[in-house]
Enzyme design. Structure first.
Site, PDB file in Angstrom:
ATOM      1  NE  ARG A  96       2.135  22.586  19.376  1.00  0.00           N
ATOM      2  CZ  ARG A  96       2.132  21.486  18.644  1.00  0.00           C
ATOM      3  NH1 ARG A  96       2.839  21.428  17.536  1.00  0.00           N
ATOM      4  NH2 ARG A  96       1.413  20.446  18.994  1.00  0.00           N
ATOM      5  CE  LYS A 116      -1.704  21.415  17.901  1.00  0.00           C
ATOM      6  NZ  LYS A 116      -2.653  20.252  17.939  1.00  0.00           N
ATOM      7  N   GLY A 129       7.814  26.134  18.734  1.00  0.00           N
ATOM      8  CA  GLY A 129       6.588  26.890  18.504  1.00  0.00           C
ATOM      9  C   GLY A 129       5.917  26.606  17.180  1.00  0.00           C
ATOM     10  NE  ARG A 189      -5.338  26.704  27.258  1.00  0.00           N
ATOM     11  CZ  ARG A 189      -4.924  26.000  26.214  1.00  0.00           C
ATOM     12  NH1 ARG A 189      -4.742  24.714  26.335  1.00  0.00           N
ATOM     13  NH2 ARG A 189      -4.686  26.580  25.072  1.00  0.00           N
ATOM     14  CG  ASP A 257      -2.430  21.339  29.763  1.00  0.00           C
ATOM     15  OD1 ASP A 257      -2.449  20.280  30.413  1.00  0.00           O
ATOM     16  OD2 ASP A 257      -1.806  21.454  28.686  1.00  0.00           O
TER      17      ASP A 257
END
Length: 462
Positions: A96, A116, A129, A189, A257
């Site tokens: 998203r 986001k 999303g 990440r 993550d």
């Protein structure tokens, strides 16, 4: 403490495109029914030369996602895997959000503008999303508070209400929607490396290691680039964990993550500030075993560093990587001492006395009901600044005796230190700040709170 943000000229970048295109997917932002600007962080927009944008242009770029000149022509949803509460999930990725643009600040750091709630991507799975407006408000409060308390965090850059009605299981529904833009030091990440290891893609892993060293850490790869990067991550995440503890902060979802390779905190969902020094305090209702509880955060982040080392074994031996993982524990000890001394506002007296002070502090706080924010406010400079009966408790005797030998690191003449109460962020206040927005679109209490948080941050920086 982190330095105050400094203005800089606009310097667009697009270095992410130097990575193999197997690491990301070009995507298109959702076409929202409305774009109502609710929060604009001009303080940090100035650090990347975007503070002079008109409101119309701001909305065009951060609500409609027209490309910023010279940066990415199309948003990119990054691919990654990750351990979620210790269970490996290969079905992740930017579901998203996306990387919208890259820029440099006045210190020549490469920064990313990520989103986001910007719509679905190939990695959305069954999600819509979207982001709730309340979730965006909560992220503003988390990032502003953490920045003030000296935690290296992403910055909430923009929040725009988007006019859709969302249904969520953890909020009264339907609820209002928004799209958020965050400014962060990198979009990579630990889970990005885990995905490449899972696929056995050594070439892309090698390229990603080099990208992170050159563009995020400003170093040329040496003879052992994987160990070189892992050392940075081990030390940096140790400092992050220590800063969480000194801030009394519980992130809530410390999955691989959600750990940036730059060790900058980001992505705030069920966060809380612990009301007292309680090791078992959790932020997420679904963390039923307390995996990411307040006192377990340093161990949880260390576990994530181990997972990065395991992924990097695609390129390097365990013998080369293990010593880098071992850097975490001593780095945490030092960073925790530094973070606590900074929040207390006292000068170091050497390792032995510093750690004696920390031990006495933790013991006293763990056995009392004293609020964390209250304690650090009352003892700023190492002296009890008000006659408070709570500290007459014998459990504070050892701390009081040791603290008497420490001197203040900075003057206490700023008005904030004369306030009757510290600036805190209890969950009840978060709800109280949201209530007038939900009821009557009254954003004034939130704006007042942001100003108060920044005032506290200025005082903590001295």
């Amino acid at each position: 403490m982190q330095p105050s943000p400094q203005p800089a000229a606009y310097r667009p970048e697009r270095t992410i495109l130097s990575l193999p295109d197997t690491l990301y997917d070009p995507v298109v932002a959702a076409n929202f029914p409305e774009t109502i600007l609710r929060f604009r962080n001009d303080r940090h927009a100035a650090t990347v030369g975007l503070d002079t944008l008109t409101q119309a242009d701001w909305i065009r770029h951060f609500g409609r996602f027209a490309p910023l000149p010279g940066s990415l022509e199309q948003p990119l949803a990054l691919r990654y895997h990750g351990h979620q509460f210790r269970y490996y999930n290969p079905d992740l990725g930017d579901g998203r959000g996306f990387l919208f643009a890259q820029l440099r600040d006045g210190a020549d750091r490469l920064l990313d503008l990520g989103t986001k709630g910007s719509g679905t991507t190939p990695w959305s799975r069954s999600g819509d999303g979207r982001l709730t407006l309340k979730g965006g408000v909560r992220e503003i409060l988390a990032t502003e508070m953490l920045e003030a308390l000296g935690v290296r965090t992403s910055k909430t850059f923009s929040l725009i209400e988007t006019g859709e009605a969302l249904h969520r299981g953890d909020e009264p529904s339907p609820t209002r929607s928004a799209v958020l833009v965050r400014l962060s030091h990198g979009h990579i990440r630990i889970g990005s490396f885990q995905r490449l290891a899972h696929l056995g893609d050594a070439d892309s892993m090698r390229a990603l290691v080099e990208y992170c060293l050159v563009h995020l850490y400003g170093e040329e790869p040496g003879d052992a680039p994987e160990a070189q990067l892992l050392a940075h991550v081990a030390r940096g995440t140790a400092r992050l964990a220590a800063s969480y503890m000194a801030a009394g902060f519980v992130h809530g979802v410390l999955n691989t993550d959600n750990i940036a390779i730059t060790a900058e905190s980001f992505d705030y969902g069920p966060w809380r500030f612990a009301p007292r020094w309680e090791a078992g305090f959790t932020a997420a209702y679904f963390d039923q075993n307390g995996l990411y509880a307040f006192g377990r955060q340093p161990a949880a982040i260390h576990w994530n560093v181990v997972q990065l080392a395991i992924a990097l074994r695609t390129l390097a031996s365990a013998e080369a990587l293990a010593p880098m993982v071992d850097l975490y524990a001593p780095a945490y000890e030092t960073a925790f001492r530094d973070a606590i001394l900074a929040r207390l506002g006292v000068r170091s007296r050497g390792e032995a006395e510093d750690f004696a002070l920390l031990g006495a502090m933790e013991a006293a706080l763990a056995e009392s009901d004293t609020a964390i924010d209250r304690f650090f406010f009352d003892w700023r400079g190492g002296r009890l600044r008000t006659d408070t009966a709570a500290y007459a408790d014998p459990r504070f005797d050892a701390f009081r005796d040791i603290a008497a030998g420490f001197g203040p690191a900075a003057p206490l003449d700023l008005p904030y230190w004369s306030d009757p109460d510290p600036c805190g962020m209890a969950i009840a206040e978060v709800e109280a700040l949201w209530a007038p927005i939900a009821a009557s679109d009254d954003w004034a209490p939130l704006q007042t709170k942001i100003a108060a948080i920044r005032r506290m941050g200025d005082a903590l920086r001295g």
